[in-house]
Design a protein around this motif. Sequence first.
Motif, PDB file in Angstrom:
ATOM      1  N   UNK A 214     -43.504  31.919   9.530  1.00 34.48           N
ATOM      2  CA  UNK A 214     -43.274  33.222   9.110  1.00 34.48           C
ATOM      3  C   UNK A 214     -44.796  34.029   8.729  1.00 34.48           C
ATOM      4  N   UNK A 215     -44.613  35.220   8.963  1.00 33.23           N
ATOM      5  CA  UNK A 215     -46.144  35.960   8.355  1.00 33.23           C
ATOM      6  C   UNK A 215     -46.577  35.416   6.915  1.00 33.23           C
TER       7      UNK A 215
ATOM      8  N   UNK B 179     -38.239  39.105   6.208  1.00 35.26           N
ATOM      9  CA  UNK B 179     -39.443  37.828   6.418  1.00 35.26           C
ATOM     10  C   UNK B 179     -39.568  37.920   7.962  1.00 35.26           C
ATOM     11  N   UNK B 180     -40.596  38.144   8.625  1.00 34.80           N
ATOM     12  CA  UNK B 180     -40.836  38.192  10.053  1.00 34.80           C
ATOM     13  C   UNK B 180     -41.051  36.772  10.544  1.00 34.80           C
TER      14      UNK B 180
ATOM     15  N   UNK C 168     -41.858  26.998  19.882  1.00 38.69           N
ATOM     16  CA  UNK C 168     -41.417  28.312  20.698  1.00 38.69           C
ATOM     17  C   UNK C 168     -41.875  29.426  19.790  1.00 38.69           C
ATOM     18  N   UNK C 169     -42.285  30.446  20.756  1.00 37.54           N
ATOM     19  CA  UNK C 169     -42.628  31.408  20.158  1.00 37.54           C
ATOM     20  C   UNK C 169     -41.086  32.672  19.674  1.00 37.54           C
ATOM     21  N   UNK C 170     -41.298  33.114  18.561  1.00 41.63           N
ATOM     22  CA  UNK C 170     -39.978  33.957  18.091  1.00 41.63           C
ATOM     23  C   UNK C 170     -40.131  35.296  18.567  1.00 41.63           C
ATOM     24  N   UNK C 171     -39.781  35.343  20.105  1.00 43.11           N
ATOM     25  CA  UNK C 171     -39.967  36.506  20.532  1.00 43.11           C
ATOM     26  C   UNK C 171     -39.235  36.865  21.929  1.00 43.11           C
ATOM     27  N   UNK C 172     -38.474  37.838  22.442  1.00 48.44           N
ATOM     28  CA  UNK C 172     -37.669  38.060  23.406  1.00 48.44           C
ATOM     29  C   UNK C 172     -38.633  38.330  24.573  1.00 48.44           C
TER      30      UNK C 172
END
Length: 365
Positions: free
Chosen positions: A15-16, A58-59, A81-85
């Motif tokens: 998380x950030x 929470x990002x 893995x990146x948490x991004x679409x």
Amino acid sequence: MSEQQKQEYLRIVHLLGGLRALINENQILEIIPCLSKKDNCIGKFDQDLINVLYLLKLKPIGIDYFTNIDHIKGYYPPEWRLASHYDYLIMSNLTVSIDMAWSHISSNRTLKDTKLRDLSNRITFFIRSCKYRLREISEAYMNELLILVKQQQTEERLFSSINTLRTIYAINAFLSDACMLRDRLAEFIAIYVYPDSSEKKISTFSSLRKYILKESLILNDSFANYLHKISAQEVEIGWLGEIGLYRDYLTHTGLLNNLQNSFFMRFDHKVLESNIKLPFLVFPLIDVEKIKHINSNIKTLDDMQQWRKQIDELNQKSKKDALEFCFNSLNNLLALASELIKKSLVKPEIIQLSADDIIGEIIIS
């Protein structure tokens, strides 16, 4: 984190702020590190972990997957893995990462264009490198945060330590690789989107931008206009222009001044709706417009002293965080890479072997 904890969780969300989110075998969401044990457990959830984290504001930026015993024992790093679409593309009815899609261009057996094979290999490499660098920044944040919590620090403050250098180097490495990816994408654009520019031997986004302006492409080409806008480093600075400016800022500041005296981290807190108070780190990034203004006025040693004072003041006021900026920048680069792959002469295809590809008798042992 112990082997037993890793076995329990199997996946850890970055998380950030240097925080980590975990769901244990009892479906209890835990956030680490925490200021007290009572703040460690958020509650029981049956929903998808990522959705829950967004609901809690929470990002997530990425996920560590512990898929085998070697990951758990620490022999090899977990699968990141990146948490991004933005990182995914549908290919042959399968969802693959953008870097995997580019690698399928370079491995295409019908590809005869050696330049395209080379460029797709380089683009693949730098996408993967940027992803890994982002994880390094997140790890540096967490290591710093863990130390502060262990020292029972509770007061919000600006600080700098020897450990902060690790964060600075990780951020600089990301920005450097992001600029390399940017320039490889510029090469691809010059050759395969604007082939008339091939004689100019364009190898950087700066030279591509000059070509676009010289040929007045922005007047009647929407894609050229978009490229010109995102790479701007003056007046209205584009997101791609920002990456280069911050890379230069970190590199040049490191040469001009003691890094440990130039950059700070902010120990802060994040309060959830349930009044749970979490420790939180920010690495302040100064607004790029102010950096350019200050740098342009350095002419003497006295100016340098004044520059250092101004940098310190701006660091204290800044609310822009380096980890979040790098995450957003990578998302933008992935979106651009995803758009450009559609313009490739050879489409990415997953290699599927058939009976015709097998030479000789099949022996099952």
